[in-house]
Motif scaffolding. Structure first.
Motif, PDB file in Angstrom:
ATOM      1  N   UNK A 126      -8.566  -0.312   8.132  1.00  0.00           N
ATOM      2  CA  UNK A 126      -8.214  -1.484   8.471  1.00  0.00           C
ATOM      3  C   UNK A 126      -6.722  -1.784   8.047  1.00  0.00           C
ATOM      4  N   UNK A 127      -5.628  -2.027   8.880  1.00  0.00           N
ATOM      5  CA  UNK A 127      -4.310  -2.251   8.603  1.00  0.00           C
ATOM      6  C   UNK A 127      -4.205  -3.794   8.473  1.00  0.00           C
ATOM      7  N   UNK A 128      -4.914  -4.573   8.517  1.00  0.00           N
ATOM      8  CA  UNK A 128      -4.874  -6.074   8.239  1.00  0.00           C
ATOM      9  C   UNK A 128      -4.601  -6.238   6.819  1.00  0.00           C
ATOM     10  N   UNK A 129      -5.031  -5.521   6.027  1.00  0.00           N
ATOM     11  CA  UNK A 129      -4.889  -5.498   4.447  1.00  0.00           C
ATOM     12  C   UNK A 129      -4.084  -4.581   4.196  1.00  0.00           C
ATOM     13  N   UNK A 130      -2.798  -4.455   4.033  1.00  0.00           N
ATOM     14  CA  UNK A 130      -1.867  -3.280   3.404  1.00  0.00           C
ATOM     15  C   UNK A 130      -2.378  -3.133   1.936  1.00  0.00           C
ATOM     16  N   UNK A 131      -2.537  -1.767   1.515  1.00  0.00           N
ATOM     17  CA  UNK A 131      -2.883  -1.464   0.342  1.00  0.00           C
ATOM     18  C   UNK A 131      -1.839  -1.734  -0.966  1.00  0.00           C
ATOM     19  N   UNK A 132      -0.558  -1.390  -0.535  1.00  0.00           N
ATOM     20  CA  UNK A 132       0.687  -1.684  -1.069  1.00  0.00           C
ATOM     21  C   UNK A 132       1.699  -2.624  -0.514  1.00  0.00           C
ATOM     22  N   UNK A 133       1.988  -3.355  -1.293  1.00  0.00           N
ATOM     23  CA  UNK A 133       3.114  -4.609  -0.752  1.00  0.00           C
ATOM     24  C   UNK A 133       3.973  -4.004   0.022  1.00  0.00           C
ATOM     25  N   UNK A 134       4.594  -4.132   0.954  1.00  0.00           N
ATOM     26  CA  UNK A 134       5.809  -3.898   1.606  1.00  0.00           C
ATOM     27  C   UNK A 134       5.640  -2.635   2.563  1.00  0.00           C
ATOM     28  N   UNK A 137      -0.682   0.655   5.843  1.00  0.00           N
ATOM     29  CA  UNK A 137      -1.235   1.673   5.119  1.00  0.00           C
ATOM     30  C   UNK A 137      -1.060   2.932   5.668  1.00  0.00           C
ATOM     31  N   UNK A 138      -0.501   3.199   6.783  1.00  0.00           N
ATOM     32  CA  UNK A 138       0.015   4.159   7.457  1.00  0.00           C
ATOM     33  C   UNK A 138       1.191   4.845   6.780  1.00  0.00           C
ATOM     34  N   UNK A 139       2.051   3.696   6.473  1.00  0.00           N
ATOM     35  CA  UNK A 139       3.165   4.304   5.762  1.00  0.00           C
ATOM     36  C   UNK A 139       2.846   4.766   4.389  1.00  0.00           C
TER      37      UNK A 139
END
Length: 139
Positions: free
Chosen positions: A63-71, A74-76
């Motif tokens: 799920x890309x809608x909630x990035x794990x890390x700020x900024x 998730x792919x980055x």
């Protein structure tokens, strides 16, 4: 070890959790592992294990809608973790070369300098320094 074992178990459970919870739990877990990694940077093994933990967590998130890390998307974040993993693999290869050569343990002054550098600047910097020092001395 217990902390990272718990994170690994949690990462295995994330895909089976309801979608509205799995991303937020993964985000909290990944941030906990990141903080652990940042605070254990001088310890190569802890660093390697925590990167593996981060990788296990982030690979479970589709799920890309909630990035794990700020900024970071998730792919980055995945790409950054994979790069860190590759970098550590290269450092480990160089560290093995140093260990096999016995170079560090033959000279107590150099070994002391290596340990000081490792404590101040981390394993990667210390290994780079030692490899360059060996190359200069072999010339």
């Amino acid at each position: 070890v217990d902390f990272l074992g718990s994170i690994r178990k949690l990462s295995e459970l994330i895909p089976s959790m309801p979608e509205n919870k799995n991303s937020s739990i993964a985000k909290l877990s990944a941030n906990a592992v990141l903080r652990f990694r940042e605070n254990s940077a001088e310890n190569f093994i802890d660093h390697a294990v925590s990167v593996a933990g981060e990788r296990a967590l982030i690979e479970k998130i589709n799920d890309e809608s909630t990035p794990v890390y700020d900024g970071l998307s998730n792919e980055e974040a995945k790409n950054a973790i994979l790069l860190e993993n590759e970098k550590m693999g290269k450092v480990l290869e160089e560290l093995v070369k140093l260990d096999v050569s016995g170079w560090l343990t033959e000279d107590p002054v150099t070994y002391s300098q290596y340990i000081d550098r490792r404590m101040l600047f981390g394993v990667e910097n210390a290994v780079d320094w030692a490899i360059k020092k060996i190359e200069i001395e072999e010339e």
